[in-house]
Design a protein around this motif. Structure first.
Motif, PDB file in Angstrom:
ATOM      1  N   LEU A 120      21.188   0.661 -37.710  1.00  0.00           N
ATOM      2  CA  LEU A 120      20.457   0.897 -36.372  1.00  0.00           C
ATOM      3  C   LEU A 120      20.315   2.383 -36.091  1.00  0.00           C
ATOM      4  O   LEU A 120      19.185   2.837 -35.585  1.00  0.00           O
ATOM      5  CB  LEU A 120      21.394   0.424 -35.348  1.00  0.00           C
ATOM      6  N   LEU A 121      21.524   3.227 -36.309  1.00  0.00           N
ATOM      7  CA  LEU A 121      21.152   4.627 -36.149  1.00  0.00           C
ATOM      8  C   LEU A 121      20.220   5.143 -37.081  1.00  0.00           C
ATOM      9  O   LEU A 121      19.275   6.405 -36.827  1.00  0.00           O
ATOM     10  CB  LEU A 121      22.551   5.200 -36.517  1.00  0.00           C
ATOM     11  N   LYS A 122      20.034   4.858 -38.437  1.00  0.00           N
ATOM     12  CA  LYS A 122      19.033   5.169 -39.231  1.00  0.00           C
ATOM     13  C   LYS A 122      17.491   5.044 -38.876  1.00  0.00           C
ATOM     14  O   LYS A 122      16.775   5.969 -38.969  1.00  0.00           O
ATOM     15  CB  LYS A 122      19.267   4.617 -40.762  1.00  0.00           C
ATOM     16  N   ASP A 123      17.552   3.780 -38.251  1.00  0.00           N
ATOM     17  CA  ASP A 123      16.013   3.389 -37.844  1.00  0.00           C
ATOM     18  C   ASP A 123      15.726   4.289 -36.404  1.00  0.00           C
ATOM     19  O   ASP A 123      14.475   4.688 -36.176  1.00  0.00           O
ATOM     20  CB  ASP A 123      16.275   1.950 -37.366  1.00  0.00           C
ATOM     21  N   ILE A 124      16.909   4.732 -35.814  1.00  0.00           N
ATOM     22  CA  ILE A 124      16.543   5.450 -34.565  1.00  0.00           C
ATOM     23  C   ILE A 124      16.287   6.830 -34.828  1.00  0.00           C
ATOM     24  O   ILE A 124      15.311   7.669 -34.553  1.00  0.00           O
ATOM     25  CB  ILE A 124      17.922   5.251 -33.608  1.00  0.00           C
ATOM     26  N   THR A 125      17.163   7.443 -35.807  1.00  0.00           N
ATOM     27  CA  THR A 125      17.074   9.056 -36.220  1.00  0.00           C
ATOM     28  C   THR A 125      15.799   9.261 -37.006  1.00  0.00           C
ATOM     29  O   THR A 125      15.192  10.481 -36.856  1.00  0.00           O
ATOM     30  CB  THR A 125      18.406   9.541 -36.478  1.00  0.00           C
ATOM     31  N   LEU A 235      27.310  13.716 -42.538  1.00  0.00           N
ATOM     32  CA  LEU A 235      28.827  13.356 -42.778  1.00  0.00           C
ATOM     33  C   LEU A 235      29.446  13.306 -41.577  1.00  0.00           C
ATOM     34  O   LEU A 235      30.269  12.394 -41.262  1.00  0.00           O
ATOM     35  CB  LEU A 235      29.325  14.261 -43.992  1.00  0.00           C
ATOM     36  N   TYR A 236      29.454  14.398 -40.578  1.00  0.00           N
ATOM     37  CA  TYR A 236      30.317  14.603 -39.576  1.00  0.00           C
ATOM     38  C   TYR A 236      29.961  13.509 -38.700  1.00  0.00           C
ATOM     39  O   TYR A 236      30.690  13.160 -37.967  1.00  0.00           O
ATOM     40  CB  TYR A 236      29.735  15.931 -39.110  1.00  0.00           C
ATOM     41  N   GLY A 237      28.643  13.220 -38.585  1.00  0.00           N
ATOM     42  CA  GLY A 237      28.047  12.232 -37.556  1.00  0.00           C
ATOM     43  C   GLY A 237      28.741  10.773 -37.909  1.00  0.00           C
ATOM     44  O   GLY A 237      29.064  10.170 -37.145  1.00  0.00           O
ATOM     45  N   SER A 238      28.869  10.593 -39.363  1.00  0.00           N
ATOM     46  CA  SER A 238      29.355   9.297 -39.967  1.00  0.00           C
ATOM     47  C   SER A 238      31.010   9.115 -39.306  1.00  0.00           C
ATOM     48  O   SER A 238      31.399   8.266 -39.069  1.00  0.00           O
ATOM     49  CB  SER A 238      29.373   9.042 -41.378  1.00  0.00           C
ATOM     50  N   MET A 239      31.559  10.348 -39.702  1.00  0.00           N
ATOM     51  CA  MET A 239      33.075  10.261 -39.109  1.00  0.00           C
ATOM     52  C   MET A 239      33.275  10.347 -37.718  1.00  0.00           C
ATOM     53  O   MET A 239      34.280   9.400 -37.306  1.00  0.00           O
ATOM     54  CB  MET A 239      33.561  11.653 -39.770  1.00  0.00           C
ATOM     55  N   THR A 240      32.378  10.717 -36.945  1.00  0.00           N
ATOM     56  CA  THR A 240      32.411  10.639 -35.531  1.00  0.00           C
ATOM     57  C   THR A 240      32.121   9.025 -35.255  1.00  0.00           C
ATOM     58  O   THR A 240      32.945   8.483 -34.179  1.00  0.00           O
ATOM     59  CB  THR A 240      31.454  11.471 -34.939  1.00  0.00           C
ATOM     60  N   PHE A 241      31.252   8.519 -35.699  1.00  0.00           N
ATOM     61  CA  PHE A 241      30.995   7.067 -35.438  1.00  0.00           C
ATOM     62  C   PHE A 241      32.064   6.202 -35.906  1.00  0.00           C
ATOM     63  O   PHE A 241      32.484   5.521 -35.104  1.00  0.00           O
ATOM     64  CB  PHE A 241      29.782   6.732 -35.955  1.00  0.00           C
ATOM     65  N   ALA A 242      32.780   6.601 -37.078  1.00  0.00           N
ATOM     66  CA  ALA A 242      33.676   5.759 -37.429  1.00  0.00           C
ATOM     67  C   ALA A 242      35.056   5.759 -36.565  1.00  0.00           C
ATOM     68  O   ALA A 242      35.810   4.740 -36.325  1.00  0.00           O
ATOM     69  CB  ALA A 242      34.226   6.083 -38.950  1.00  0.00           C
ATOM     70  N   LEU A 243      35.254   7.048 -36.113  1.00  0.00           N
ATOM     71  CA  LEU A 243      36.506   7.204 -35.154  1.00  0.00           C
ATOM     72  C   LEU A 243      36.115   6.641 -33.724  1.00  0.00           C
ATOM     73  O   LEU A 243      37.086   5.838 -33.065  1.00  0.00           O
ATOM     74  CB  LEU A 243      36.448   8.970 -34.844  1.00  0.00           C
TER      75      LEU A 243
END
Length: 268
Positions: A120-125, A235-243
């Motif tokens: 979803l985030l890939k399609d949005i960004t 990478l940082y966005g991915s880690m934030t999302f995982a958190l």
């Protein structure tokens, strides 16, 4: 007065629940912070990667294996190994069925939500991958954004045009991943593994295993930068999302306990 008392009780309950949440998930959160710190340091050394540099077969193979371990090619094997380690840790526990079921359901929701959220985030960004910048630099395409207007054969043709300039250890991955850049699915996966499995390792005092897990996760993140697939912000966005997912997904489900208690004794 009555409303005031109710409000005070409600606030106390919320504080207690927040305290329990932090206490239960703090080890996993600390593991993720360690991964983030390692990734920040590694990113400063690796990014931006010189994508046209020559690559030895040995180093290219290592990068391939590392990135495959968190991709569609090898994430199931990685999960199998990590789950095997957790099972060994729980061995001999009197309520292994209950704990195992709770952990399995929690991990299931984390993985499903992370994979769905990533798409979803890939399609949005719609953030172009870094390697498309190289294609634009060599005037193979008009711009990084233009790459995503092409159909699949033309995308492959654009990548083929730089085969003589870029190592096949990189372009083979470009051919396999022609979607958008933000966030990094590989990094979301390793971040989930670090928070979930790393937290369990810390609780069981398996510190060496936890350090090994964080080291592996960092190497995956670095491989994504080196391959030209992502930028540090991905990478940082991915880690934030995982958190966020780790904090939202409950670690204990009451209804699951009730369901297990209804099973025949041999199954529980």
């Amino acid at each position: 007065m009555f409303a005031y008392i109710i409000m005070k009780i409600s606030n106390s309950v919320e504080i207690f629940m927040l305290h329990q949440l932090i206490k239960n998930k703090l080890p996993g959160i600390l593991c993720l912070l360690a991964l983030t710190a390692c990734t920040v340091l590694a990113s400063a050394l690796v990014f931006p990667a010189q994508l046209s540099d020559s690559v030895t077969n040995e180093f290219g193979y290592v990068m391939q294996i590392v990135t495959y371990s968190a991709g569609s090619e090898g994430f199931l094997f990685t999960l199998f190994v990590l789950c095997l380690g957790v099972t060994w840790t729980l061995k001999g526990d009197s309520d292994i069925i209950e704990k195992g079921a709770q952990l399995t359901v929690q991990l299931f929701f984390l993985l499903v939500l992370s994979f769905a959220g990533k798409s979803l985030l890939k399609d949005i960004t719609q953030s172009p991958r870094p390697y498309t910048e190289l294609l634009a630099e060599y005037q193979v395409i008009k711009s990084p954004q233009y790459f995503y207007q092409l159909d699949q054969p033309l995308k492959d043709a654009a990548i083929d045009d730089v085969e003589s300039l870029v190592s096949s250890w990189r372009t083979m991955h470009w051919h396999g991943e022609k979607d958008y850049s933000f966030p990094s699915g590989h990094t979301i996966f390793v971040a989930i593994c670090v928070t979930f499995f790393g937290g369990l390792m810390v609780k069981s005092k398996q510190y060496f295993a936890c350090i090994t897990l964080v080291t592996w996760a960092t190497s995956v993140a670095v491989s994504r930068l080196w391959l030209g697939m992502h930028r540090p912000v991905d990478l940082y966005g991915s880690m934030t999302f995982a958190l966020m997912l780790y904090c939202i997904v409950p670690s204990h489900l009451v209804w699951l306990d009730s369901l297990i208690k209804k099973l025949p004794p041999p199954l529980r």
